[in-house]
Structure formats: structure tokens, C-alpha cells
Design a protein around this motif. Sequence first.
Motif, PDB file in Angstrom:
ATOM      1  N   GLY A 177       3.360  -6.092  -5.432  1.00 16.13           N
ATOM      2  CA  GLY A 177       2.297  -5.265  -6.003  1.00 16.13           C
ATOM      3  C   GLY A 177       2.009  -5.525  -7.474  1.00 16.13           C
ATOM      4  O   GLY A 177       0.876  -5.848  -7.845  1.00 16.13           O
ATOM      5  N   ASN A 207       0.425   7.005  -6.453  1.00 19.29           N
ATOM      6  CA  ASN A 207      -0.818   7.688  -6.807  1.00 19.29           C
ATOM      7  C   ASN A 207      -1.013   9.029  -6.110  1.00 19.29           C
ATOM      8  O   ASN A 207      -1.813   9.841  -6.562  1.00 19.29           O
ATOM      9  CB  ASN A 207      -2.007   6.771  -6.530  1.00 19.29           C
ATOM     10  CG  ASN A 207      -2.008   5.599  -7.489  1.00 19.29           C
ATOM     11  OD1 ASN A 207      -2.171   5.771  -8.688  1.00 19.29           O
ATOM     12  ND2 ASN A 207      -1.752   4.412  -6.962  1.00 19.29           N
ATOM     13  N   TYR A 209       1.778   1.910  -3.381  1.00 20.32           N
ATOM     14  CA  TYR A 209       0.596   2.388  -4.106  1.00 20.32           C
ATOM     15  C   TYR A 209       0.357   3.875  -3.837  1.00 20.32           C
ATOM     16  O   TYR A 209       0.132   4.665  -4.756  1.00 20.32           O
ATOM     17  CB  TYR A 209      -0.608   1.551  -3.676  1.00 20.32           C
ATOM     18  CG  TYR A 209      -1.902   1.960  -4.347  1.00 20.32           C
ATOM     19  CD1 TYR A 209      -2.218   1.506  -5.623  1.00 20.32           C
ATOM     20  CD2 TYR A 209      -2.805   2.807  -3.689  1.00 20.32           C
ATOM     21  CE1 TYR A 209      -3.396   1.889  -6.242  1.00 20.32           C
ATOM     22  CE2 TYR A 209      -3.996   3.187  -4.308  1.00 20.32           C
ATOM     23  CZ  TYR A 209      -4.275   2.736  -5.577  1.00 20.32           C
ATOM     24  OH  TYR A 209      -5.437   3.121  -6.187  1.00 20.32           O
ATOM     25  N   GLN A 261      -1.392  -7.715  -7.370  1.00 26.27           N
ATOM     26  CA  GLN A 261      -2.272  -6.604  -7.032  1.00 26.27           C
ATOM     27  C   GLN A 261      -2.159  -6.243  -5.551  1.00 26.27           C
ATOM     28  O   GLN A 261      -1.725  -7.036  -4.730  1.00 26.27           O
ATOM     29  CB  GLN A 261      -3.737  -6.915  -7.355  1.00 26.27           C
ATOM     30  CG  GLN A 261      -3.972  -7.058  -8.854  1.00 26.27           C
ATOM     31  CD  GLN A 261      -5.391  -6.736  -9.229  1.00 26.27           C
ATOM     32  OE1 GLN A 261      -6.326  -7.041  -8.506  1.00 26.27           O
ATOM     33  NE2 GLN A 261      -5.561  -6.093 -10.364  1.00 26.27           N
ATOM     34  N   VAL A 262      -2.597  -5.016  -5.249  1.00 26.46           N
ATOM     35  CA  VAL A 262      -2.495  -4.498  -3.886  1.00 26.46           C
ATOM     36  C   VAL A 262      -3.874  -4.606  -3.228  1.00 26.46           C
ATOM     37  O   VAL A 262      -4.824  -3.990  -3.693  1.00 26.46           O
ATOM     38  CB  VAL A 262      -2.045  -3.022  -3.917  1.00 26.46           C
ATOM     39  CG1 VAL A 262      -1.989  -2.449  -2.507  1.00 26.46           C
ATOM     40  CG2 VAL A 262      -0.696  -2.897  -4.606  1.00 26.46           C
ATOM     41  N   LEU A 280      -6.161  -3.432  -5.950  1.00 23.73           N
ATOM     42  CA  LEU A 280      -5.836  -2.234  -6.703  1.00 23.73           C
ATOM     43  C   LEU A 280      -4.641  -2.562  -7.599  1.00 23.73           C
ATOM     44  O   LEU A 280      -3.700  -3.202  -7.147  1.00 23.73           O
ATOM     45  CB  LEU A 280      -5.464  -1.093  -5.746  1.00 23.73           C
ATOM     46  CG  LEU A 280      -6.513  -0.770  -4.678  1.00 23.73           C
ATOM     47  CD1 LEU A 280      -5.911   0.070  -3.568  1.00 23.73           C
ATOM     48  CD2 LEU A 280      -7.689  -0.060  -5.324  1.00 23.73           C
ATOM     49  N   PHE A 335       0.832  -1.217   0.000  1.00 22.62           N
ATOM     50  CA  PHE A 335       0.000   0.000   0.000  1.00 22.62           C
ATOM     51  C   PHE A 335       0.858   1.256   0.000  1.00 22.62           C
ATOM     52  O   PHE A 335       0.511   2.256  -0.618  1.00 22.62           O
ATOM     53  CB  PHE A 335      -0.957  -0.001   1.198  1.00 22.62           C
ATOM     54  CG  PHE A 335      -2.297  -0.559   0.845  1.00 22.62           C
ATOM     55  CD1 PHE A 335      -3.264   0.242   0.246  1.00 22.62           C
ATOM     56  CD2 PHE A 335      -2.587  -1.889   1.092  1.00 22.62           C
ATOM     57  CE1 PHE A 335      -4.502  -0.281  -0.103  1.00 22.62           C
ATOM     58  CE2 PHE A 335      -3.814  -2.417   0.749  1.00 22.62           C
ATOM     59  CZ  PHE A 335      -4.774  -1.616   0.144  1.00 22.62           C
ATOM     60  N   TYR A 348      -1.184  -2.212  -9.625  1.00 24.06           N
ATOM     61  CA  TYR A 348       0.054  -1.452  -9.555  1.00 24.06           C
ATOM     62  C   TYR A 348       0.846  -1.805 -10.808  1.00 24.06           C
ATOM     63  O   TYR A 348       1.174  -2.970 -11.035  1.00 24.06           O
ATOM     64  CB  TYR A 348       0.854  -1.836  -8.301  1.00 24.06           C
ATOM     65  CG  TYR A 348       2.053  -0.941  -8.054  1.00 24.06           C
ATOM     66  CD1 TYR A 348       1.957   0.164  -7.222  1.00 24.06           C
ATOM     67  CD2 TYR A 348       3.272  -1.187  -8.699  1.00 24.06           C
ATOM     68  CE1 TYR A 348       3.048   0.995  -7.008  1.00 24.06           C
ATOM     69  CE2 TYR A 348       4.363  -0.350  -8.495  1.00 24.06           C
ATOM     70  CZ  TYR A 348       4.246   0.732  -7.649  1.00 24.06           C
ATOM     71  OH  TYR A 348       5.322   1.559  -7.457  1.00 24.06           O
TER      72      TYR A 348
END
Lengths: 231, 295
Positions: free
Chosen positions: B217, B63, B59, B221-222, B127, B56, B129
Motif C-alpha cells: 500500500g 480510514n 485502507y 498506492q491502493v 488511493l 484495501f 496509504y
Amino acid sequence: MILEVRGLHAWYGESHILHGVDFDVAEGEVVTLLGRNGAGKTTTLKSIMGMVARRQGSIRFKGEELIHLTSYKVARRGVAFCPEERGIFASLDVEENLLLPPRIAEGGLSVERVFELFPNLKERLRSQGTKLSGGEQQMLAIGRILRTGAHLLLLDEPTEGLAPVIVQQIGRTIAELKQHGFTILLVEQNFRFAQKIADRHYIVEHGRVVDMVPGAELEANMGRVHQYLGV
Amino acid sequence: MTEIFGIPTQALFGQLLIGLINGSFYALLSLGLAVIFGLLNIINFAHGAQYMLGAFCAYFLLNKWGLGYWWALVIAPIAVGITGVIIERTMLKPLYKLDHLYGLLLTFGLALVIQGLFRNEFGSSGLPYPITKELTGGHNLGFMFLPTYRAWVIVASLAICLATWFMIERTRLGAYLRAATENPQLVQAFGINVPRMITLTYGFGVGLAALAGVMAGPIYQVSPQMGADLIIVVFAVVVIGGMGSIMGSIVTGFGLGVIEGLTKVFYPEASNTVIFIIMAIVLLIKPAGLFGTQK
Ligand SMILES: Nc1ncnc2c1ncn2[C@@H]1O[C@H](COP(=O)(O)OP(=O)(O)OP(=O)(O)O)[C@@H](O)[C@H]1O
Ligand SMILES: [Mg+2]
């Protein structure tokens, strides 16, 4: 006086072990603590070293109060400890054991000098620390604190359980260390051994220092000492 | 198309690659657990959550601040490592006097809290990445296609594992660590600040988990439960390798990843359980684990 201990009390949990220990060690002296099993000799050394959590009284080293310092700070002031059970690390080889204690000041022995004192160690550098014989482990335990530059050495029963030749070798080493200027506080049960090397003897009983005998007078006071030690 | 044991090489090596990738993460995570367990004697149940925090963190860096993968590889382990340092100082330290079980309970509780908070905030879906552009693409090796990012993960985690092993087994700092694992009181009496070493070791182990999270990630995926899914298997790896053994956790981590991958090829029905079957067998034959020593 390099070390002045006054009214030292120490506890393990709720058990009150030291009940006001008083003694002094002068610079360059070899001083022994004699006493029966369980008298509190080891506890006295550990208290000086800051290894007993609950303690009270005064421990002055070179004039500085140590009683509230944790053990790594005591070590960095120049006090080194060689424990009764030797404390050789099994996961370290002989060389790593020897080099483990960091240098805290100038003036310690070089590694070569340690090998001169204890030639056995040099041949076993790559061995696992605990694979050494009892005598070699004791040499390693003493050798590793000589490098650090500490002034005051606390040795807890360095001759315990060793063969007579090795006891002699350790006796010679202690005499050499004294020559070199180290101050040594020694716990001993073997007072024949202590007699030969110490300037003074303190008798510890039930967590107190109850008597002091100068080295030269030990022979004349044997009766008294025998009574204390129950031998 | 060539075949080995009646299996197309593409499929075989593909699963082998997946196995090595999974093994990379098993090894990185069990290594951190081993380092922490060695010195603190605590089984760090928050390890999966800290791995997730690493992912995270990467991430958010991308972002919110536009800082990409390479930045994340540096910043996330440090940031999550610092939270580890705070946890050790404020929560774990007071528990050392008590039974080790309390440390385990505390970290287990922390894992639930952290994962719960993230699930509330981000839901359960993953989410994405992106793979950083330097590591996109791949190479056709003839017998299989090797994506660059996956090769990087395997090489990087192997390098990190070996560097950690070297540091612990071959350097002076590592000698302090090994000695303090055996007898912290005596090491402290030699003038070494052992409480600080314990704090930093926990921070380092947690940082390793976060680093693994950053690397994971782009592959998995996160998501808030990414750590919870993985950590169960990692605990089995730790049990098989032997609690606290450094080389054990590296070898077992990669080895079990590969075994799991191969099981998928030869007997897919067992691929989810093979590690636990091995764990049961090892526990029966060598309870201290393959590389462990009985205490
Ligand atoms: N860790 C400990 N916890 C509780 N009590 C202890 C602990 N260590 C020592 N004691 C107790 O403190 C007292 C003094 O022990 P200490 O080890 O100082 O004696 P000693 O004079 O060194 O004896 P010995 O000659 O047998 O080494 C003993 O009654 C011992 O049982
Ligand atoms: Mg004793």
C-alpha cells in the motif's frame, strides 16, 4: 471380538468389488486373508480403514460401528494401516516418515523399541525415505504404525517381493507384536509364511469370504487351500 | 561522484533497491501460490485479487476505524484468509473430483469478479496509504539513500519467506503438509484431518497475499488493478522457479526482482520484458523450472 465385519460391500466408482464380506478377529489374534490376485483383499482392508468412498454393511471395532466414518476418524479409534505399496514419502527423511503418524492412544511402542525391532532404520535416519532398500522401506512402513498406540494393525502383504531373510525377520516381528498384545489382520499371498504365524485364515474369492481354516488345520487342508488359491 | 561500469552508484543502488522491493512482492506472492499449488494442485488465479483485497482492507481499517498499519498487518491477512477459507469450503472443494482446470477457471473468474466490483466502487486511480510514522525517513548510507520503509519491506518479507520455508521443511506440521502433497489418502488414514489441512493451507496462502498487499500500500498506492498488474509477472516467476517449489519461489522471486532492476540500469528498453525472456529460455532448457522436479 475386537473386529466384526458383516455383509461388507464396496465399490470403486461403478464397479462393485466386495459382495458381502463376513469375518471376525478376536483380541490378540493374528488372522490372515488369503486369496488370488484381485480377490478383494486390499479392498477389504481399505474399506475397514474408511479409504473406499462407497461402502455398505457393518464394520464393528470394539463394538463401535465404523462403516460411516472417514479414514482419519477410523485411525483415531485405534486402527492402523500399512499399505501394500508401503507408502513411504519421498519428501520426508526416514525419521520424519517414522514420526509422521500421530499418537492416538497410550500403549504404542517407543521409538527405541522400534529401533530394536528394526536396527537398520536407526542408521539411516537422515536418508530420504524412498532411498531405502525395499526391505528397509517395509520395516519403516511397519515401524511407523507401531508407535501410534493403535490396537489393530492392518498389514497388506508385508513380505511381497522381499528376500527370504527379511521375510523371516518380519515373521519374527509379527510374532513379537502378537506377544506384545497387538491384534493383526494380515493379507498374504505367501501362505507358507502365513501358516507359521497366523491363528486363523480366511479365504477371499470374488469379493466374498468363502472359507475359514484354523491355523493348526492348514497343513491338513492343503488340498482345499491350493484349490482356492490356484497354486 | 563514484561510478561502476560508468553508472553512478546512486542510480545503480537505487535500481537495485527497487529490484529488491519488487522481488519481495514476487517472492511473497509466488510463495503463497507454491504452497497452494503443492497441496491443492490448483493454480490460484485469484491471488492478485486477494493481494489487492489485503491492501484495501488496510485502507478501510485506517480510514473507517482509525486502525493503523501495524493493526492492518495482523487483521488484513486474517480477514482475507477467512474469505479464502470460505471460498475453499464452498467453491473449490466440490471441484477436486474434476480436472484441475476447473479450479483454475473458478479462481480466474473470482479474480475478474472481485476486481470488477472494486473498480466499479473505487474507479481506477490509486488511493494513497501513508507510511506509518515509525517507518518514515531513511538513512544516508554514503553510496545511496535508504528509505526506512523500503528496508522494512525487504527485511520483513525475507523473514516471512524464510519462516514459511522453515515451517514447511523443518517442522512436524510441515511434514504433514509435504506428506499430504504426495499421498493425501494415506496421510488421512494415519489419523490426520486432511480436508481441514487443505482448507487452512488455502487460507494461509491467501493470507500471505493479503499481507503482501498491506505492505505494498504505502509503496504502490491502493488500487483495484494493483494485483492484476503484478500477478502476470508473479506467474512468470512461478514458472521459472518451478511449480510448487518453496525455496524455488523465494530465490526466484528476489532474484528476478534484482535482475529486473539491473536491466533498468544497463538496458532500460528490456526491463519490462526481461522476466518473460528468462521464462521462455528456462521453459526451453528446463521445462519443470529451475527448482522444480518433473512429475
Ligand atoms: N482404485 C481402484 N479402482 C477401480 N478398481 C479397483 C481399484 N483398486 C482395485 N480395483 C479392482 O478391485 C478388485 C480387487 O482388488 P484388490 O486390490 O482388493 O485385490 P487384492 O485381493 O488385494 O489383489 P492382490 O493380491 O493383487 O493385491 C480388482 O479387480 C481390482 O482391479
Ligand atoms: Mg492387494
